[in-house]
Design a protein around this motif. Sequence first.
Motif, short mmCIF file in Angstrom:
data_model
loop_
_atom_site.label_atom_id
_atom_site.label_comp_id
_atom_site.label_asym_id
_atom_site.label_seq_id
_atom_site.Cartn_x
_atom_site.Cartn_y
_atom_site.Cartn_z
N HIS A 194 -5.43 -2.38 -2.11
CA HIS A 194 -4.37 -2.42 -3.12
C HIS A 194 -4.93 -2.07 -4.51
O HIS A 194 -4.31 -1.32 -5.28
CB HIS A 194 -3.72 -3.80 -3.15
CG HIS A 194 -3.04 -4.17 -1.87
ND1 HIS A 194 -3.12 -5.42 -1.30
CD2 HIS A 194 -2.28 -3.42 -1.02
CE1 HIS A 194 -2.42 -5.44 -0.18
NE2 HIS A 194 -1.91 -4.24 0.01
N THR B 234 0.84 -1.21 0.00
CA THR B 234 0.00 0.00 0.00
C THR B 234 0.87 1.26 0.00
O THR B 234 0.61 2.21 -0.74
CB THR B 234 -0.93 0.01 1.22
OG1 THR B 234 -1.75 -1.17 1.20
CG2 THR B 234 -1.82 1.23 1.23
N SER C 242 -5.57 1.62 -4.69
CA SER C 242 -4.31 2.36 -4.89
C SER C 242 -3.83 2.26 -6.33
O SER C 242 -3.34 3.25 -6.90
CB SER C 242 -3.23 1.82 -3.93
OG SER C 242 -3.59 2.03 -2.59
#
Length: 697
Positions: free
Chosen positions: A464, A430, A467
Motif C-alpha cells: 500500500h 491496492t 502504491s
Amino acid sequence: MVARVRIAIRSSRSFSFTTNGSSSTSTSSCVKSHKYLLSNHLKHQRLDQARAIFDQIPSPHVSLYTTLLLAYARNHRLPEAINLFLQIPSKDTISWNAIIKGCLHCGDLVTARKLFDEMPHRTVVSWTTLVDGLLRLGIVEEAETLFWAMSPMDRDVVAWNAMIHGYCHNGRVDDALRLFRQMPSKDVVSWTSVIAGLDHNGKSELALLLFQDMVASGVIPSSASLVCGLSAAAKILALNVGLQIHCCVFKLGGYSFDDFVSASLVTFYGSCKQMDNACKAFGETNCKNVVVWTALVTGYGFNDKHWEALQVFGEMIRVGAVPNESSFTSALNSCCGLEDIERGKVIHAAGYKMGLEIGAYVGSSLVVMYSKCGYVNDAVSVFKGINEKSIVSWNSVIVGCAQHGRGSWALTLFSQMLREGVDPDEITLTGLLSACSRSGMLQKARCFFRYFGQKISITLTIEHYTSMVDVLGRCGELEEAEALIMSMPMNVGSMVWLALLSACRMHSNLDVAERAAKQIFEMEPGCSAAYVLLSNLYASSGRWTEVARIRRTMKDNGVVKQPGSSWLTLKGLKHEFLSADRSHPLTEQLYLKLDWLGVRLKELGYVPDQQFALHDVEIEQKEEMLSYHSERLAIAFGLLSTVKGSTITVMKNLRVCGDCHNAIKLIAKIVGREIVVRDSSRFHHFKNGICSCGDYW
C-alpha cells in the motif's frame, strides 16, 4: 332351520375373518407405498408433495416425523419444522436432537437453546449437537461453557472432537492444540481435526510434526488424515516428509482408490516442482475423476507449463470427465499465463454452456483472464453477469480496470460494492490506489489511503505504501513521496524507493533520484532496474559522463540489464521480438512495413523524440534506433499476420518509451485499427490517434 342359521353364522364369521385379513394387508402395503413416495419426494427436494403424502399416512411413526422436519430445516423452512415437531404424539430423544440441529442449521440459536433446556432427557448427542452448532455460529465462549458443563461420563471422544474442530474453524488453533493434549483418549478423527486446523491456519510445519507423531503412536491414518498431511507437506515444500506419506499410502493399500488421496499426491508433487512424479501418481490412480484431473491441470499451471495444462484440460473433456469450477479456473489461469485470448474464449464458451460463468468462482477467473489479455470491456461485461459477487469478484474487476487506466470505472465499481454491503479488504485498497496512480487522481488516493488506514480495520502493508508513493511520484509530489517513505512504520524495501526513482525519471528530478538510488544500492547492490533508471535519467539530461560511469559500475559488479522485448500470441504461438531484431523469418517484410509506416508518420508531422534513444550517437542513428524498438516490430508483425481491422495486442516487459507511445498513436490512425500495448506499468489502448491513458503513464 337351526342348522342353517349356524351355517350362516359360521360363513359370516369366515367371511368377516377373510375381509379383515385382506384389509390389514392392504393397509400395510399402502403405508409402504406412501413411505416410498415420501422418501422419493424428499430425495428430490419436493417438500410440499412429501408433506401431502405424509398427511395420508395413518398414525405415522416418530421416525417419519423426524425425517420430514429435518428436510424442512435443511431447506430453511424452520417454522414448518417446529410446527411438525410439536405435532409428534410421542417425541423421542432423536426427534428432540433433530429439531435442535435444525434450529442451529437455520441460525436460530434462541429456539435451539430453549428446546435443549426443555428436553426431558439429554444424551451426549444432545450436548454435542448444541456445542457443535454454537461453534459453527462462532459463539465459542458459550460452547466452551456448555462443553465443560457436560458430565465427564457424557463427554466422549465425539464431544472432544467437536470442540477441537470448532476451535480450528474459528481460528483458535492454540486452544485446539491445548484441548487435544488434554484428551483422555484420542481417535484418528481427533488427530485429523487438529492436523487440518493447524494446516489451514498457517501452521503447516507443526501440522506435519503432529502427523508424524500420530503415525509413531500407532494410529492408522485415514484418507482424511493422509490428505491433510500431504496438504501440509505441499504448502511448506517438505518433499522428504511427503515422500514418507506417499509410502504410507502405498503400504495401506486401499487408499490408491481414494480420489482425494490421489489428487493430494498429484498436488503435492506439483507444488514441489516434481511434475514427473505428479504424472506418475496420476497414472497410478485407479479411477480418474474430475478432482484428480483438476489436480494435474493445476500442477502444470503452477509450474508455468501452461501449454501442457491446457492439453490435459482438453484430454479430460475428451475422456468424459465433466470439468468443475476448479477445473475451469485452473484452465483460465493457464490462458492468462500464455496470454492466449483465443483459447480463453473457447473455455469461456464451454463454461457458459454449463452455466458456470455466472458463479463467483469461474466468473472472477474470467474477469482476470480478459483483463490480463487486454479486453477490459469483456471483463466488465462478465462481471456484470455474475449472480453472487464475492469480494474476489469485486477486487478482480477493480484491479482490471486500474490496469487499463479506467480509474473512474474502478471508483464507480467501488461505490457500488459498498452499497451492496461488501466489505473491502487489502487487495481492494491496492486496486484503488493503482487506479488513482494511472489516472492522476491524487486527492482521491490520499482520501483512500487515509480512510482505509483509520476508518477500516485494515493494516496498511508495504504494498500500500509503495502504491501511494507511486501516486505521489507520478503526480510530481516527489518530496511528499520521499517524506512518506521516511515515515513508514515498517522496514522499507527497495521496491518503495524504485517507485520513487521511476517517478524522478518521469519528472527529470536528479536530486531526489540520486538519494533514492543511494538507498536502493545500499539494500540491493545488484538491482539492475535502479542502475537503468538512473542511467536513463542522466542520458536524457545529456550527462554522458555519468552514464558511462554507471555502465562501468554495472560491468564491474556483474549487473546485467534486462533486455527490452515485446511479443504477441497468435493461434497459441508466442512471437517475441527484441529491439532491432533481425532473427525473425519475416524480417524483410517487417522492416519494409516499418519503413512504410515511417514515411506515413512523417507525413502526419511525427518527429522522433531523440531523448529516448539514450545513446551518445549521431541524430540519424538515434532515429533508426527508435524506429526499430521491439514494440514497433511486434506491431508490424501483427499488421502482417492478422485480419484487417482486428485488434492487435502486444505485450512488453519494460515500460513503453515516450517516442514509441507517440508513434503508436499515429500508427493506429494510419492503419485504422485498435492497438493494445501492455507494458510493465499498464495497458495502453491506441485508437484514432489517441491513447486511453491520456498521455499520462
